[in-house]
Design a protein around this motif. Structure first.
Motif: not given
Lengths: 110, 116
Positions: B91, B93, B108-110, B112
């Motif tokens: 993940f 970020i 940020g929302e990340g 994956r």
């Protein structure tokens, strides 16, 4: 090289206050205390920060001890949506980067 | 509050390919952006600090040729994972600081990444 120490996990009953401690015994005079939280698989979210005085906003309160070596984040009425990992970090204006410790996993239970 | 948008949120790629992740500050100018990597049930690990118009500063142990960071403007930083392998699955970020340099980080929302 995180400068903060937090308990790995805590539980809290829904509707009760959640008090999350953080130890930052080596904090310098110009370092602020910041709190963030991360809900599973999302980016962290800013909660609150302070330097010396206690602070309150719509999300939480931050209590900093007089010697500034520790602080407590207070969520006054925890809800199930407050279940998250809470990170306490210290930051100085000339430091640039911030290092995250392991944080506290708060579980709010019905 | 300030908004940081990260894209893509999920990406699956084959081993050996390169993947680019974008991090944009939508309503402020980000003089500094940070990139983190996070493994399951672990904390955020800072990979590098990116300042607009200059080379990124990498943390010890992070391969700069593997993780290419570009901060070409005050609103955009990119992380390219080159020749990705399954162990790069993680993940990722980003976060940004604005010009006021108050210390507050906007995340940020990340993204994956799964490398097959």
């Amino acid at each position: 090289d995180a400068k903060t120490t937090q308990p790995p996990s805590m539980d809290c009953a829904e509707g009760r206050a959640a008090n999350l401690p953080c130890n930052h015994s080596t904090i310098s005079g110009n370092e602020y205390v910041y709190w963030y939280r991360q809900i599973h698989s999302q980016g962290p979210q800013y909660i609150i920060h302070g330097l010396k005085n206690n602070e309150t906003n719509e999300m939480a309160s931050l209590i900093i001890t007089e010697d500034r070596k520790s602080s407590t984040l207070i969520l006054p009425h925890a809800t199930l949506r407050d279940t998250a990992v809470y990170y306490c970090i210290v930051w100085a204006p000339n430091a640039g980067k911030s290092t995250f410790g392991d944080g506290t996993t708060l579980t709010v239970k019905p | 509050g300030a908004v940081v948008s990260q894209h893509p949120s999920r990406v699956i790629c084959k081993s050996g390919t390169s993947v680019k992740i974008e991090c944009r500050s939508l309503d402020f100018q980000a003089t500094t952006m940070f990139w983190y990597r996070q493994f399951p049930k672990q904390s955020l690990m800072l990979m590098a600090t990116s300042n607009e118009g200059s080379k990124a500063t990498y943390e010890q142990g992070v391969e700069k040729d593997k993780f290419l960071i570009n901060h070409a403007s005050l609103t955009l930083s990119t992380l390219t994972v080159t020749s990705a392998h399954p162990e790069d699955s993680s993940f990722y970020i980003c976060s940004a600081q604005d010009r006021t340099n108050t210390g507050e980080l906007f995340f940020g929302e990340g993204s994956r990444l799964t490398v097959l």
